[in-house]
Motif scaffolding. Structure first.
Motif, PDB file in Angstrom:
ATOM      1  N   SER A  50       0.809  -1.224   0.000  1.00 38.04           N
ATOM      2  CA  SER A  50       0.000   0.000   0.000  1.00 38.04           C
ATOM      3  C   SER A  50       0.843   1.276   0.000  1.00 38.04           C
ATOM      4  O   SER A  50       0.415   2.296  -0.534  1.00 38.04           O
ATOM      5  CB  SER A  50      -0.964   0.001   1.184  1.00 38.04           C
ATOM      6  OG  SER A  50      -0.252   0.002   2.403  1.00 38.04           O
ATOM      7  N   TRP A  53       1.860   2.145  -3.747  1.00 38.34           N
ATOM      8  CA  TRP A  53       0.799   2.123  -4.745  1.00 38.34           C
ATOM      9  C   TRP A  53       0.722   3.471  -5.457  1.00 38.34           C
ATOM     10  O   TRP A  53       0.875   4.516  -4.830  1.00 38.34           O
ATOM     11  CB  TRP A  53      -0.523   1.797  -4.061  1.00 38.34           C
ATOM     12  CG  TRP A  53      -1.600   1.409  -5.013  1.00 38.34           C
ATOM     13  CD1 TRP A  53      -2.705   2.139  -5.334  1.00 38.34           C
ATOM     14  CD2 TRP A  53      -1.698   0.204  -5.752  1.00 38.34           C
ATOM     15  NE1 TRP A  53      -3.481   1.459  -6.233  1.00 38.34           N
ATOM     16  CE2 TRP A  53      -2.874   0.258  -6.511  1.00 38.34           C
ATOM     17  CE3 TRP A  53      -0.891  -0.929  -5.866  1.00 38.34           C
ATOM     18  CZ2 TRP A  53      -3.271  -0.760  -7.361  1.00 38.34           C
ATOM     19  CZ3 TRP A  53      -1.288  -1.946  -6.706  1.00 38.34           C
ATOM     20  CH2 TRP A  53      -2.465  -1.851  -7.445  1.00 38.34           C
ATOM     21  N   TYR A  65      -4.868   2.550  -2.624  1.00 37.59           N
ATOM     22  CA  TYR A  65      -4.788   1.090  -2.524  1.00 37.59           C
ATOM     23  C   TYR A  65      -6.056   0.525  -1.875  1.00 37.59           C
ATOM     24  O   TYR A  65      -6.600  -0.478  -2.326  1.00 37.59           O
ATOM     25  CB  TYR A  65      -3.549   0.697  -1.715  1.00 37.59           C
ATOM     26  CG  TYR A  65      -3.158  -0.749  -1.848  1.00 37.59           C
ATOM     27  CD1 TYR A  65      -2.388  -1.174  -2.922  1.00 37.59           C
ATOM     28  CD2 TYR A  65      -3.534  -1.693  -0.903  1.00 37.59           C
ATOM     29  CE1 TYR A  65      -2.009  -2.503  -3.054  1.00 37.59           C
ATOM     30  CE2 TYR A  65      -3.169  -3.016  -1.021  1.00 37.59           C
ATOM     31  CZ  TYR A  65      -2.408  -3.410  -2.102  1.00 37.59           C
ATOM     32  OH  TYR A  65      -2.044  -4.720  -2.233  1.00 37.59           O
TER      33      TYR A  65
END
Length: 145
Positions: A50, A53, A65
């Motif tokens: 994450s 991302w 994310y």
């Protein structure tokens, strides 16, 4: 005589019936279940991936994310069951538009092919609705014939 029989056969095959239309929509919705594999792998790697991302709108990579995981898991489950179908399709369509137009901008069509195919599939279901074999049909008692 053969021409008459072939006309009748072609009429049966070429003209869609309500049941075949609704079975086709069911197959399209079940095909969307393949998106669950993308979402599940992202969900399992949330902590690791994450932070890196892409964030095309500066909302934070964790938010981007999370939105992707929500769309690919939750919205896809709603879509497969035909529950709140058009509401579930809207975030999915937005996600794929962002992927096609911003994330993979400038890349060849071949690299964006999967996203475009899902986008077209979602757009078709958005306009047709979920069909007879859906939870929306049970809830809203709408006739999709």
């Amino acid at each position: 005589m053969i021409l008459f029989k072939s006309k009748r056969f072609l009429k049966k095959v070429a003209l869609p019936k309500a049941w075949s239309y609704n079975i086709g929509l069911l197959f399209l919705r079940f095909n969307c279940a393949l998106m669950l594999f993308h979402g599940w792998s992202k969900f399992n790697n949330f902590a690791k991936d994450s932070a890196e991302w892409p964030d095309p709108f500066n909302l934070g990579s964790t938010f981007s994310y999370s939105f992707t995981v929500f769309c690919e898991l939750v919205c896809t489950l709603f879509l497969v069951f035909g529950l709140f179908t058009r509401f579930a399709l809207f975030p999915l369509i937005v996600l794929l538009l962002v992927i096609v137009l911003f994330i993979h901008k400038g890349e060849p069509i071949a690299d964006r092919e999967h996203a475009i195919l899902y986008l077209l599939l979602y757009a078709a279901l958005f306009f047709t609705g979920p069909g007879e074999y859906s939870l929306d049909r049970l809830i809203y008692k709408k006739d999709y014939k």
